[in-house]
Design an enzyme around this catalytic site. Sequence first.
Site, PDB file in Angstrom:
ATOM      1  N   ASP A  44      41.534  42.646  40.244  1.00 37.88           N
ATOM      2  CA  ASP A  44      42.187  41.390  39.866  1.00 37.88           C
ATOM      3  C   ASP A  44      41.584  40.853  38.576  1.00 37.88           C
ATOM      4  O   ASP A  44      40.373  40.653  38.487  1.00 37.88           O
ATOM      5  CB  ASP A  44      42.007  40.348  40.975  1.00 37.88           C
ATOM      6  CG  ASP A  44      42.477  38.968  40.537  1.00 37.88           C
ATOM      7  OD1 ASP A  44      43.684  38.713  40.596  1.00 37.88           O
ATOM      8  OD2 ASP A  44      41.634  38.147  40.116  1.00 37.88           O
ATOM      9  N   TYR A  49      40.985  35.461  31.319  1.00 37.41           N
ATOM     10  CA  TYR A  49      39.604  35.908  31.510  1.00 37.41           C
ATOM     11  C   TYR A  49      39.061  36.611  30.273  1.00 37.41           C
ATOM     12  O   TYR A  49      37.846  36.755  30.123  1.00 37.41           O
ATOM     13  CB  TYR A  49      39.482  36.878  32.697  1.00 37.41           C
ATOM     14  CG  TYR A  49      39.832  36.312  34.046  1.00 37.41           C
ATOM     15  CD1 TYR A  49      40.080  34.948  34.229  1.00 37.41           C
ATOM     16  CD2 TYR A  49      39.921  37.144  35.161  1.00 37.41           C
ATOM     17  CE1 TYR A  49      40.409  34.446  35.478  1.00 37.41           C
ATOM     18  CE2 TYR A  49      40.241  36.651  36.412  1.00 37.41           C
ATOM     19  CZ  TYR A  49      40.495  35.301  36.570  1.00 37.41           C
ATOM     20  OH  TYR A  49      40.829  34.832  37.816  1.00 37.41           O
ATOM     21  N   LYS A  74      47.262  37.851  35.603  1.00 38.33           N
ATOM     22  CA  LYS A  74      47.939  36.551  35.616  1.00 38.33           C
ATOM     23  C   LYS A  74      48.257  36.102  34.202  1.00 38.33           C
ATOM     24  O   LYS A  74      47.446  36.283  33.290  1.00 38.33           O
ATOM     25  CB  LYS A  74      47.041  35.491  36.280  1.00 38.33           C
ATOM     26  CG  LYS A  74      46.417  35.928  37.591  1.00 38.33           C
ATOM     27  CD  LYS A  74      45.395  34.924  38.095  1.00 38.33           C
ATOM     28  CE  LYS A  74      44.466  35.550  39.106  1.00 38.33           C
ATOM     29  NZ  LYS A  74      43.452  36.431  38.523  1.00 38.33           N
ATOM     30  N   HIS A 107      49.298  31.899  36.545  1.00 39.81           N
ATOM     31  CA  HIS A 107      47.917  31.507  36.834  1.00 39.81           C
ATOM     32  C   HIS A 107      47.787  30.080  37.351  1.00 39.81           C
ATOM     33  O   HIS A 107      46.910  29.773  38.160  1.00 39.81           O
ATOM     34  CB  HIS A 107      47.085  31.689  35.563  1.00 39.81           C
ATOM     35  CG  HIS A 107      45.617  31.853  35.811  1.00 39.81           C
ATOM     36  ND1 HIS A 107      44.812  32.614  34.994  1.00 39.81           N
ATOM     37  CD2 HIS A 107      44.803  31.365  36.774  1.00 39.81           C
ATOM     38  CE1 HIS A 107      43.572  32.585  35.454  1.00 39.81           C
ATOM     39  NE2 HIS A 107      43.527  31.823  36.523  1.00 39.81           N
TER      40      HIS A 107
END
Length: 293
Positions: A44, A49, A74, A107
Amino acid sequence: MSHLITLNNGVEIPALGFGVFQTPPEQTVASVTEALRVGYRLIDTAAAYGNEREVGEGIGASGLDRSAVFIETKLWINDYGYDEALRGFDKSAGKLGVETIDLLLLHQPLTADFTKTIGAYRALEKLLADGQVRAIGVSNFMPEVLARLLTETDVAPAVNQVEVHPYFAQPSVQQANAEYGVLTQAWSPMGGITSYAGDAGHSTFTDPVIGAIATAHGKTPAQVMLRWHLQEGRSAIPKSVKPERIAANFDVFDFALTADELARIDALDTGVRSGPEPDSITMESYGRDIPEA
């Protein structure tokens, strides 16, 4: 107990995945490769990120066939809107080095501009119809927002990834997800986020109830918390960059908690959220451009 969960569209997802939230890019390749070596098959990540490229490199370095790894990422709020979300998919797929993403989530709900949220979700529906993603979903959607999404779109989310751990279990969110056939997937599944609050006396990892259960089974508090998720039917995505913890977090399939133990963990819920309030996520406060692939 199966290590796979069947989503509402028939796609199977590993119940236990490996997360890379806040994992620096320079540590991501090694940690993903190690997780896959240990046995994880769900990775994931997220555009926000900043480590999708390294996740892709880690998967490539594992030597596993692409079809053996379930990749979940996401879209960030800057890529909401229909055309923007299609472009966001291209960015993520390009960085990950794949043509197909197994599970693509929104997200955050971006309730302040829900028209853009709906546009982005409609793009996810198009990607699903075209076979570019195998399943679609959301993250941090509260019940009333999820209900609104369902009235304005055609495909129910397969997954809603939300903060769930023994100190914040969000039973009303889990119930709403279940009523709509949406799998609850837990981020911060062991309440690691509670450890950052500065009060070590209130960390799930040092909780006496969880500690006693762990001792009874010869397991760690982390393993007990992950087992709690699995037995209650959730997917969970623990993260770590330490090889010994990566391995320990996956070693949760050889014991079972009793109904009483599950209930004792359930009773630890404080109702206090550690992460941001979903409604607080706005372009003004959280907007950031996601680079091209």
